[in-house]
Design a protein around this motif. Structure first.
Motif, mmCIF file in Angstrom:
data_model
loop_
_atom_site.group_PDB
_atom_site.id
_atom_site.type_symbol
_atom_site.label_atom_id
_atom_site.label_comp_id
_atom_site.label_asym_id
_atom_site.label_seq_id
_atom_site.Cartn_x
_atom_site.Cartn_y
_atom_site.Cartn_z
ATOM 1 N N ALA A 309 41.395 41.778 37.870
ATOM 2 C CA ALA A 309 39.895 41.916 38.194
ATOM 3 C C ALA A 309 39.253 43.414 37.818
ATOM 4 C CB ALA A 309 39.172 41.230 39.521
ATOM 5 N N GLN A 310 38.304 43.750 37.147
ATOM 6 C CA GLN A 310 37.428 44.892 36.602
ATOM 7 C C GLN A 310 35.818 44.612 37.135
ATOM 8 O OE1 GLN A 310 39.105 47.031 33.569
ATOM 9 N NE2 GLN A 310 36.975 46.748 32.974
ATOM 10 N N GLY A 311 35.758 46.188 38.062
ATOM 11 C CA GLY A 311 34.257 46.306 38.101
ATOM 12 C C GLY A 311 33.964 46.847 38.867
ATOM 13 N N TYR A 326 36.453 47.854 51.730
ATOM 14 C CA TYR A 326 35.870 48.022 50.037
ATOM 15 C C TYR A 326 35.483 46.398 49.887
ATOM 16 C CZ TYR A 326 36.741 53.031 50.534
ATOM 17 O OH TYR A 326 36.733 54.446 51.523
ATOM 18 N N ARG A 327 34.698 46.378 48.512
ATOM 19 C CA ARG A 327 35.109 44.782 48.281
ATOM 20 C C ARG A 327 34.838 46.018 46.383
ATOM 21 N NH1 ARG A 327 29.555 42.335 48.794
ATOM 22 N NH2 ARG A 327 27.842 44.137 47.638
ATOM 23 N N LEU A 328 35.347 44.851 45.323
ATOM 24 C CA LEU A 328 35.065 45.358 44.555
ATOM 25 C C LEU A 328 33.737 44.093 43.238
ATOM 26 C CD1 LEU A 328 36.572 46.055 41.404
ATOM 27 C CD2 LEU A 328 37.125 43.990 40.822
ATOM 28 N N ILE A 329 32.869 44.598 42.972
ATOM 29 C CA ILE A 329 32.086 43.503 42.379
ATOM 30 C C ILE A 329 31.794 43.516 40.871
ATOM 31 C CG2 ILE A 329 29.326 43.733 42.390
ATOM 32 C CD1 ILE A 329 29.835 43.278 45.122
ATOM 33 N N ILE A 330 31.638 42.240 40.512
ATOM 34 C CA ILE A 330 31.540 42.134 38.880
ATOM 35 C C ILE A 330 30.469 40.852 39.378
ATOM 36 C CG2 ILE A 330 34.510 41.635 38.862
ATOM 37 C CD1 ILE A 330 34.446 38.958 39.058
ATOM 38 N N GLY A 331 30.617 41.989 37.529
ATOM 39 C CA GLY A 331 29.111 41.059 36.787
ATOM 40 C C GLY A 331 28.450 42.163 36.327
ATOM 41 N N ASN A 332 28.333 42.588 36.917
ATOM 42 C CA ASN A 332 27.005 44.274 36.857
ATOM 43 C C ASN A 332 26.812 44.537 35.093
ATOM 44 O OD1 ASN A 332 26.121 43.747 39.360
ATOM 45 N ND2 ASN A 332 27.868 45.932 40.126
ATOM 46 N N THR A 333 27.822 44.501 34.450
ATOM 47 C CA THR A 333 28.518 45.307 33.272
ATOM 48 C C THR A 333 29.225 44.370 32.579
ATOM 49 O OG1 THR A 333 30.188 46.381 33.545
ATOM 50 C CG2 THR A 333 28.102 47.392 34.300
#
Length: 342
Positions: A309-311, A326-333
């Motif tokens: 995953a990348q974000g 910490y968390r990874l957020i996906i879907g913003n770019t």
């Protein structure tokens, strides 16, 4: 807008400029609603609502660009989420579109257009097969806004965790049975979906088809596209705006194992992970979850699967319990993704 009305994911709001926004997420500032423009007045628009032409805008970039040009005051930096968001002040909201009320009105209409008949039949089938109350079901999207055309899809909403799990289970069964109006996407359908989504979410078709082909919240009903959102009820949401402080601490690509996918069907969705390895970006720990506010990332991975995953990496601090992670957020770019590791 009435103080008693609290729009959440799946609702639409109309601003005083007659822009129709879709509401995002379940946690909002007390005097604003986080929402992004979806249907905008346009002289050349192919959709009509009360004789006013509208057009639909899709990508986040296009939405921000539209607001920057037409309503820049709605783009603000939110200090709690530590990011730029579209937030509509409650005093600028002309109307709230409640999906449950929208379905109620649809059921009472004496004359229905073809798409309305199919949407109502879709929801009737889900209600009867799942044994959930009508009060847990709604209709969103262009049917709720009144901006649909002949090629529009159906956007049902299910509210409440228990109801969502029942409908999701029923939907999986109906798709597997094969002799129902619900059909999974074909390879050709998935290719069209990939071509559409790749403008806003970039991944290979091979990676795309592995995850998308097994999702049940999207497919065909009576040969029309459907996209179902599963949303928790506001009473189920413990977090209030300001309880948790989020901080953007960089961008990263990680490899991890999904340990809990119980929140995967909901919008917003979340995946608990373990053994995260940061392949690129800041080496921060512990990264405990991957989260997305976009429906397209629901059902993206299952328990025990290894993912890439990348974000955006966010530092999360609960100001009540003092818990930090910490968390990874996906879907913003468009660069954000989550795929299964082969």
């Amino acid at each position: 807008m009435s103080a008693l009305v609290k729009p959440v994911e799946g609702y639409l709001i109309e601003s005083v400029e007659t822009i129709i926004f879709d509401v995002k997420g379940l946690v909002h500032p007390p005097d604003k609603v986080i929402a992004f423009p979806r249907f905008i007045p346009s002289p050349q628009g192919p959709r009509f609502r009360r004789k006013t032409p509208y057009r639909k805008i899709y990508s986040l970039n296009e939405r921000f660009e539209f607001l920057a040009k037409n309503c820049p005051e709605y783009i603000i930096y939110d200090p709690i989420f530590d990011t730029k968001l579209c937030e509509v002040p409650v005093e600028r909201i002309k109307r709230v579109y409640n999906p449950i009320e929208g379905l109620r009105k649809l059921k009472k209409k004496s004359t229905l257009k073809k798409i309305e008949k199919e949407a109502l039949e879709c929801l009737k089938t889900l209600k009867m097969e799942s044994n959930v109350p009508w009060s847990s079901l709604g209709i969103s999207g262009s049917i709720l806004a009144g901006t649909y055309n002949e090629s529009s899809d159906i956007d049902p909403i299910v509210f409440g965790s228990e109801n969502c799990l029942k409908v999701h289970s029923t939907l999986r069964r109906l798709l597997e049975e094969g002799d129902t109006p619900f059909k999974p996407y074909s390879i050709e359908d998935l290719r069209k979906l990939f071509n559409f989504r790749s403008k806003d979410t970039q991944m290979s078709f091979k990676d795309f088809i592995v995850t998308e082909s097994r999702k049940v919240f999207q497919g065909k009903f009576m040969n029309r596209d459907y996209f179902i959102r599963f949303v928790k009820k506001p009473s189920e949401i413990v977090e209030k705006y300001g309880d948790t402080q989020y901080r953007n601490v960089g961008y990263a690509r990680v490899e991890a194992v999904v340990t809990d996918d119980s929140e995967a069907i909901f919008t917003p969705c979340a995946y608990k992970i373990e053994d995260p390895k940061v392949l690129e970006g800041p080496k921060l720990q512990p990264i405990l979850e991957i989260v997305s506010f976009r429906g397209r990332f629901c059902e993206q991975a299952r328990k025990n699967e290894q993912i890439l995953a990348q974000g955006k990496i966010e530092h999360v601090k609960n100001l009540r319990t003092k818990e930090e992670y910490y968390r990874l957020i996906i879907g913003n770019t468009p660069k954000d993704y989550m795929i299964l590791k082969s």
